[in-house]
Design an enzyme around this catalytic site. Structure first.
Site, PDB file in Angstrom:
ATOM      1  N   TYR A 126       0.837  -1.111  -0.045  1.00 25.03           N
ATOM      2  CA  TYR A 126       0.164  -0.125   0.043  1.00 25.03           C
ATOM      3  C   TYR A 126       0.648   1.347   0.132  1.00 25.03           C
ATOM      4  O   TYR A 126       0.310   2.234  -0.432  1.00 25.03           O
ATOM      5  CB  TYR A 126      -0.863  -0.037   1.223  1.00 25.03           C
ATOM      6  CG  TYR A 126      -2.308  -0.728   0.984  1.00 25.03           C
ATOM      7  CD1 TYR A 126      -2.319  -2.003   0.696  1.00 25.03           C
ATOM      8  CD2 TYR A 126      -3.437   0.070   1.331  1.00 25.03           C
ATOM      9  CE1 TYR A 126      -3.608  -2.627   0.521  1.00 25.03           C
ATOM     10  CE2 TYR A 126      -4.727  -0.610   0.816  1.00 25.03           C
ATOM     11  CZ  TYR A 126      -4.645  -1.913   0.677  1.00 25.03           C
ATOM     12  OH  TYR A 126      -5.718  -2.433   0.700  1.00 25.03           O
ATOM     13  N   LYS A 137       3.424 -15.183   2.006  1.00 26.04           N
ATOM     14  CA  LYS A 137       3.736 -16.121   0.913  1.00 26.04           C
ATOM     15  C   LYS A 137       4.941 -16.223   0.698  1.00 26.04           C
ATOM     16  O   LYS A 137       5.617 -15.715  -0.111  1.00 26.04           O
ATOM     17  CB  LYS A 137       2.813 -15.185  -0.230  1.00 26.04           C
ATOM     18  CG  LYS A 137       2.874 -15.810  -1.563  1.00 26.04           C
ATOM     19  CD  LYS A 137       1.687 -16.848  -1.801  1.00 26.04           C
ATOM     20  CE  LYS A 137       1.988 -17.411  -3.058  1.00 26.04           C
ATOM     21  NZ  LYS A 137       1.283 -18.762  -3.009  1.00 26.04           N
ATOM     22  N   ASP A 196      -2.644 -18.106   0.525  1.00 26.65           N
ATOM     23  CA  ASP A 196      -3.784 -18.698  -0.311  1.00 26.65           C
ATOM     24  C   ASP A 196      -4.164 -19.845   0.410  1.00 26.65           C
ATOM     25  O   ASP A 196      -5.691 -20.192   0.280  1.00 26.65           O
ATOM     26  CB  ASP A 196      -3.118 -19.182  -1.733  1.00 26.65           C
ATOM     27  CG  ASP A 196      -1.683 -20.068  -1.497  1.00 26.65           C
ATOM     28  OD1 ASP A 196      -1.235 -19.948  -0.365  1.00 26.65           O
ATOM     29  OD2 ASP A 196      -1.067 -20.558  -2.688  1.00 26.65           O
ATOM     30  N   ASP A 214      -6.355  -7.021   4.119  1.00 33.23           N
ATOM     31  CA  ASP A 214      -7.319  -6.379   3.507  1.00 33.23           C
ATOM     32  C   ASP A 214      -8.273  -7.327   2.903  1.00 33.23           C
ATOM     33  O   ASP A 214      -9.375  -7.395   2.910  1.00 33.23           O
ATOM     34  CB  ASP A 214      -6.812  -5.478   2.429  1.00 33.23           C
ATOM     35  CG  ASP A 214      -7.703  -4.984   1.805  1.00 33.23           C
ATOM     36  OD1 ASP A 214      -9.035  -4.237   2.417  1.00 33.23           O
ATOM     37  OD2 ASP A 214      -7.713  -4.843   0.369  1.00 33.23           O
ATOM     38  N   ASP A 253     -12.092  -9.257   4.145  1.00 32.88           N
ATOM     39  CA  ASP A 253     -13.459  -9.206   3.419  1.00 32.88           C
ATOM     40  C   ASP A 253     -14.194 -10.635   3.453  1.00 32.88           C
ATOM     41  O   ASP A 253     -15.364 -10.701   3.627  1.00 32.88           O
ATOM     42  CB  ASP A 253     -13.235  -8.771   1.730  1.00 32.88           C
ATOM     43  CG  ASP A 253     -13.625  -7.083   1.938  1.00 32.88           C
ATOM     44  OD1 ASP A 253     -13.311  -6.395   2.966  1.00 32.88           O
ATOM     45  OD2 ASP A 253     -14.070  -6.639   0.657  1.00 32.88           O
TER      46      ASP A 253
HETATM   47  C1  IPM Z   1     -10.440  -1.257   3.871  1.00 35.28           C
HETATM   48  C2  IPM Z   1     -10.780  -0.633   2.848  1.00 35.28           C
HETATM   49  C3  IPM Z   1      -9.550   0.315   2.329  1.00 35.28           C
HETATM   50  C4  IPM Z   1      -8.370  -0.508   2.200  1.00 35.28           C
HETATM   51  C5  IPM Z   1      -9.735   1.223   1.090  1.00 35.28           C
HETATM   52  C6  IPM Z   1     -11.296   2.029   0.935  1.00 35.28           C
HETATM   53  C7  IPM Z   1      -8.756   2.059   0.819  1.00 35.28           C
HETATM   54  O1  IPM Z   1     -10.858  -1.515   1.673  1.00 35.28           O
HETATM   55  O2  IPM Z   1     -10.345  -0.509   5.032  1.00 35.28           O
HETATM   56  O3  IPM Z   1     -10.163  -2.635   3.872  1.00 35.28           O
HETATM   57  O4  IPM Z   1      -8.057  -1.014   1.328  1.00 35.28           O
HETATM   58  O5  IPM Z   1      -7.505  -0.486   3.376  1.00 35.28           O
HETATM   59 MG    MG Z   2     -10.863  -3.585   2.458  1.00 34.02          MG
END
Ligand code: IPM
Ligand code: MG
Length: 371
Positions: free
Chosen positions: A141, A189, A221, A245, A249
């Protein structure tokens, strides 16, 4: 206690969910006898529109002066032009970096009545109780990069980690695991990436200081697979920025909906109460497709406020009261559309917030019992 909280509504459903979180914080203040002062600032797309930058300097200054920051969400199609010089997401990355918030804590609990809201089979979800610790201010990032621009045919990002960056986040995750079920999985990884081999080497060294922890190193993975096959086997998971990240999700789906997951971003710098000055935000995005309809689930924002009370203000009893109020409304079957069965009745964002406030009031200690 007196606390100053910076509120960053952001874009899309951000303002809608933060309104409810603030109602809950107000109720905590009233019932437990605290004074919270709010300082509203701009970040993201709305800041680009009004101030010409996704992260105005006064937002950073206010956040640095505050006891904690609560954020809604940023982004939306309006600001998606790849050629734009600034993007809403730059605001959020910028404030994480400016405040030195190197660890992002994402707890994943599954409320028993939300098992049906998940796409996974109930038996897979048994015993899910995770804490994902994501490194937040390093890795790909923030590494050196080259944009391709309009004509360019080549672009790159760099996943760069240093020993101290790995050490501090692994240590924080290990300490958290010691206070939980004493299991830690470090994700990398290392079979392919040089930065991951450093990650594994440093993590191994740090974790040698924790003989009571059950430690495993898991390739990212494989972790993606384990998370939906046997999520109940994990306790604390620590991962670099990008892997964390993506995995969070995925992990959100274990909790039934993105609308349920809060997060806390913490660093080293203490606020005036001696606790870490954190940034708290739901892990969901700005959801432009449902913004303005009053149907967003405010519980991730409300639960983020609970984490704020716990970590940045040291108000554990108050944090638990909020979490219990949320559990109670879910027990009672109150649902926003994202966590409802098809065909069942749903409530609006505002009604969900009102019901949490009601449950919180009913459970609050009588004034004489107040600490
Ligand atoms: C998160 C989001 C952010 C990230 C985006 C909005 C920049 O996906 O907080 O997980 O990738 O960190
Ligand atoms: Mg995110």
């Amino acid at each position: 206690m007196e606390a100053t909280l910076v509120l960053l509504d952001g874009d899309g459903i951000g303002p809608e969910v933060l309104r409810e979180a603030r109602k809950v914080l107000d109720t905590v203040a009233q019932t437990f006898g605290h004074t919270f002062t709010y300082d509203h600032r701009l970040i993201g797309g709305c800041a680009i529109d009004q101030r010409g930058t996704s992260l105005p300097p006064d937002t950073v200054e206010a956040a640095q002066a505050a006891d904690a920051v609560l954020l809604g969400a940023v982004g939306g199609p309006k600001w998606d032009d790849p050629r734009a010089p600034d993007r809403p997401e730059r605001g959020i990355l910028g404030i994480r970096k400016a405040l030195g918030l190197f660890a992002n804590l994402r707890p994943v609990h599954l409320h028993p009545h939300l098992v049906q809201a998940s796409t996974l089979k109930p038996q897979v979800l048994e015993g899910v109780d995770l804490l994902v610790v994501r490194e937040l201010t390093g890795g790909i990032y923030f590494g050196p990069r080259q944009e391709a621009g309009d004509a360019g045919q080549e672009a790159y990002d760099t996943m760069l980690y240093t020993r101290p960056e790995i050490e501090r986040v692994v240590r924080l995750a290990a300490d958290a695991a010691m206070g939980r079920r004493r299991r830690l999985a470090s994700v990398d990884k290392a079979n392919v990436l040089a930065s991951s081999r450093l990650w594994r080497r440093v993590a191994t060294e740090v974790l040698a200081e924790y003989p009571d922890l059950e430690v495993e190193h898991v390739l990212v993975d494989a972790m993606a697979m384990h998370l939906i096959r046997r999520p109940g086997d994990f306790d604390v998971i620590v991962a670099g920025n990008l892997f964390g990240d993506i995995l969070t999700d995925e992990a959100a789906m274990l909790a039934g909906s993105m609308g349920m997951l809060p997060s806390a971003s913490l660093g080293d710098s203490p606020n005036r109460h001696g606790h870490p000055r954190g940034l708290y935000e739901p892990i969901h995005g700005s959801a432009p497709d449902i913004a303005g309809q009053g149907i967003a689930n405010p519980l991730a924002a409300v639960l983020s406020a609970a984490l704020l009370l716990r970590y940045s203000l040291g108000l554990e009893q108050e944090a638990q009261a909020v979490e219990q109020a949320v559990a109670q409304v879910l027990d009672e079957g109150v649902r926003t559309p994202d966590i409802a069965h098809t065909g069942t009745e749903t409530v609006t964002t505002q009604v969900m917030g009102d019901l949490v406030v009601q449950a919180l009031r009913a459970s609050a200690p009588a004034p004489s019992q107040m600490p």
